[in-house]
Design a protein around this motif. Structure first.
Motif, PDB file in Angstrom:
ATOM      1  N   PRO A 120      66.370  -1.042  62.264  1.00 45.97           N
ATOM      2  CA  PRO A 120      66.723  -0.584  63.737  1.00 45.97           C
ATOM      3  C   PRO A 120      67.186  -1.947  64.779  1.00 45.97           C
ATOM      4  N   LEU A 121      66.404  -2.911  64.209  1.00 42.03           N
ATOM      5  CA  LEU A 121      66.731  -4.314  64.860  1.00 42.03           C
ATOM      6  C   LEU A 121      68.146  -4.726  64.458  1.00 42.03           C
ATOM      7  N   ILE A 122      68.495  -4.710  63.013  1.00 44.06           N
ATOM      8  CA  ILE A 122      69.483  -5.138  62.540  1.00 44.06           C
ATOM      9  C   ILE A 122      70.966  -4.183  63.198  1.00 44.06           C
ATOM     10  N   LEU A 123      70.690  -2.859  63.036  1.00 39.45           N
ATOM     11  CA  LEU A 123      71.514  -2.110  63.738  1.00 39.45           C
ATOM     12  C   LEU A 123      71.967  -2.190  65.217  1.00 39.45           C
ATOM     13  N   ASN A 124      70.593  -2.568  65.803  1.00 39.90           N
ATOM     14  CA  ASN A 124      71.163  -2.967  67.430  1.00 39.90           C
ATOM     15  C   ASN A 124      71.708  -4.344  67.494  1.00 39.90           C
ATOM     16  N   LEU A 125      71.421  -5.213  66.495  1.00 41.43           N
ATOM     17  CA  LEU A 125      72.187  -6.491  66.533  1.00 41.43           C
ATOM     18  C   LEU A 125      73.981  -6.122  66.295  1.00 41.43           C
ATOM     19  N   LEU A 126      74.017  -5.357  65.310  1.00 39.81           N
ATOM     20  CA  LEU A 126      75.406  -5.099  65.079  1.00 39.81           C
ATOM     21  C   LEU A 126      76.114  -3.951  65.700  1.00 39.81           C
ATOM     22  N   THR A 127      75.746  -3.552  66.851  1.00 33.92           N
ATOM     23  CA  THR A 127      76.114  -2.457  67.384  1.00 33.92           C
ATOM     24  C   THR A 127      77.501  -2.747  67.894  1.00 33.92           C
ATOM     25  N   PRO A 128      78.506  -1.687  67.716  1.00 29.98           N
ATOM     26  CA  PRO A 128      79.981  -2.032  68.214  1.00 29.98           C
ATOM     27  C   PRO A 128      80.098  -1.847  69.593  1.00 29.98           C
ATOM     28  N   ARG A 129      81.152  -2.330  70.074  1.00 31.81           N
ATOM     29  CA  ARG A 129      81.464  -2.343  71.474  1.00 31.81           C
ATOM     30  C   ARG A 129      81.092  -1.187  72.064  1.00 31.81           C
ATOM     31  N   ASP A 130      81.822  -0.069  71.463  1.00 31.27           N
ATOM     32  CA  ASP A 130      81.694   1.401  71.999  1.00 31.27           C
ATOM     33  C   ASP A 130      80.303   2.066  71.608  1.00 31.27           C
ATOM     34  N   GLY A 131      79.425   1.193  70.991  1.00 26.60           N
ATOM     35  CA  GLY A 131      78.022   1.828  70.447  1.00 26.60           C
ATOM     36  C   GLY A 131      78.536   2.810  69.194  1.00 26.60           C
ATOM     37  N   TYR A 132      77.115   3.438  68.715  1.00 30.56           N
ATOM     38  CA  TYR A 132      77.457   4.102  67.686  1.00 30.56           C
ATOM     39  C   TYR A 132      77.775   5.631  67.991  1.00 30.56           C
ATOM     40  N   ASP A 133      78.246   6.322  67.366  1.00 27.87           N
ATOM     41  CA  ASP A 133      78.617   7.797  67.697  1.00 27.87           C
ATOM     42  C   ASP A 133      77.286   8.690  67.004  1.00 27.87           C
ATOM     43  N   THR A 134      77.037   9.724  67.425  1.00 25.61           N
ATOM     44  CA  THR A 134      75.749  10.173  67.309  1.00 25.61           C
ATOM     45  C   THR A 134      75.931  10.649  65.820  1.00 25.61           C
ATOM     46  N   ASN A 135      76.874  10.970  65.064  1.00 26.82           N
ATOM     47  CA  ASN A 135      77.047  11.313  64.010  1.00 26.82           C
ATOM     48  C   ASN A 135      77.625  10.336  62.843  1.00 26.82           C
ATOM     49  N   ASP A 136      77.572   9.067  63.323  1.00 26.84           N
ATOM     50  CA  ASP A 136      77.648   7.951  62.348  1.00 26.84           C
ATOM     51  C   ASP A 136      76.687   8.022  61.432  1.00 26.84           C
ATOM     52  N   SER A 137      77.126   7.347  60.137  1.00 26.23           N
ATOM     53  CA  SER A 137      76.308   7.322  59.191  1.00 26.23           C
ATOM     54  C   SER A 137      76.490   6.055  58.700  1.00 26.23           C
ATOM     55  N   VAL A 138      75.671   5.178  57.961  1.00 23.36           N
ATOM     56  CA  VAL A 138      75.951   4.068  57.496  1.00 23.36           C
ATOM     57  C   VAL A 138      76.916   4.370  56.135  1.00 23.36           C
ATOM     58  N   ASN A 139      78.091   3.773  56.303  1.00 17.79           N
ATOM     59  CA  ASN A 139      79.205   4.044  55.368  1.00 17.79           C
ATOM     60  C   ASN A 139      80.357   2.865  55.591  1.00 17.79           C
ATOM     61  N   ILE A 140      80.610   2.375  54.304  1.00 14.70           N
ATOM     62  CA  ILE A 140      81.567   1.329  54.422  1.00 14.70           C
ATOM     63  C   ILE A 140      82.783   1.890  54.851  1.00 14.70           C
ATOM     64  N   HIS A 141      83.282   2.949  54.833  1.00 13.89           N
ATOM     65  CA  HIS A 141      84.500   3.682  55.417  1.00 13.89           C
ATOM     66  C   HIS A 141      84.455   3.862  56.928  1.00 13.89           C
ATOM     67  N   VAL A 142      83.304   4.105  57.399  1.00 11.19           N
ATOM     68  CA  VAL A 142      83.113   4.525  58.728  1.00 11.19           C
ATOM     69  C   VAL A 142      83.066   3.197  59.471  1.00 11.19           C
ATOM     70  N   MET A 143      82.141   2.460  59.089  1.00 12.54           N
ATOM     71  CA  MET A 143      81.637   1.126  59.862  1.00 12.54           C
ATOM     72  C   MET A 143      82.592   0.006  59.582  1.00 12.54           C
ATOM     73  N   GLY A 144      83.311  -0.048  58.734  1.00 11.66           N
ATOM     74  CA  GLY A 144      84.098  -1.112  58.073  1.00 11.66           C
ATOM     75  C   GLY A 144      83.533  -2.100  57.053  1.00 11.66           C
ATOM     76  N   LYS A 145      84.422  -2.811  56.276  1.00 14.60           N
ATOM     77  CA  LYS A 145      83.747  -3.835  55.317  1.00 14.60           C
ATOM     78  C   LYS A 145      83.007  -4.979  55.873  1.00 14.60           C
ATOM     79  N   SER A 146      83.267  -5.553  56.887  1.00 19.88           N
ATOM     80  CA  SER A 146      82.575  -6.635  57.433  1.00 19.88           C
ATOM     81  C   SER A 146      81.190  -6.093  58.174  1.00 19.88           C
TER      82      SER A 146
END
Length: 174
Positions: free
Chosen positions: A87-113
């Motif tokens: 959760p700490l790493i997820l908070n550090l990497l939070t996108p500008r718009d935040g996470y969608d409630t349905n987001d999952s950790v997926n390379i296609h959703v979140m991007g390669k970088s």
């Protein structure tokens, strides 16, 4: 949490542990690179999972691997550390718009970088915990560091391959 969520993750848990125990245990690069693919189960859990469930699932995953490897809690400790830091790493990497409630950790959703940063940090911490708990000494620190780095890269490459093969773009857009 609905029943399809639970069933899907139970199947993922079983598949990742079976892959780890029966395939990855025998797959070692240069006697130094180990693939701990079971960490993918913890890393791929939904972003909005509660911390308590995350820690429980991480302990269960690590403990199950420990039972098969006879490693006396090393994988359980490293998995709980990974789940604690996630959760700490997820908070550090939070996108500008935040996470969608349905987001999952997926390379296609979140991007390669994003996925690369997220996965490499957590895999590195997990592997460092495993190998330093295994040696319990800093005598062979260069050998241990080499094992950590090679194993981190090996696990990351296998994890990306799994993401690209089994986590389709269609599922990411649901």
């Amino acid at each position: 949490m609905n029943s399809s969520f639970g069933i899907r993750h139970i199947i993922q848990f079983i598949l990742f542990v079976v892959l780890q125990v029966f395939l990855m245990d025998n797959l070692v690069l240069f006697s130094m690179g180990f693939c701990f693919i079971y960490t993918a189960f913890i890393l791929f859990l939904p972003i909005n999972i509660s911390r308590v469930w995350l820690l429980i699932l991480a302990f269960a995953t690590g403990f199950t691997v420990d039972m098969f490897y006879d490693t006396m809690g090393i994988h359980a400790a490293a998995s709980v550390l990974l789940a604690f830091l996630r959760p700490l790493i997820l908070n550090l990497l939070t996108p500008r718009d935040g996470y969608d409630t349905n987001d999952s950790v997926n390379i296609h959703v979140m991007g390669k970088s994003w996925f690369t940063t997220y996965a490499l940090i957590l895999i590195l911490v997990h592997h460092a915990a495993v190998f330093f708990l295994e040696t319990i000494s800093f005598n062979d620190i260069w050998y241990t560091l080499a094992k950590i780095l090679l194993s981190t890269l090996f696990t990351f490459v296998v994890m990306v391959i799994l993401q690209l093969l089994f986590f389709s773009v269609k599922r990411a857009n649901r």
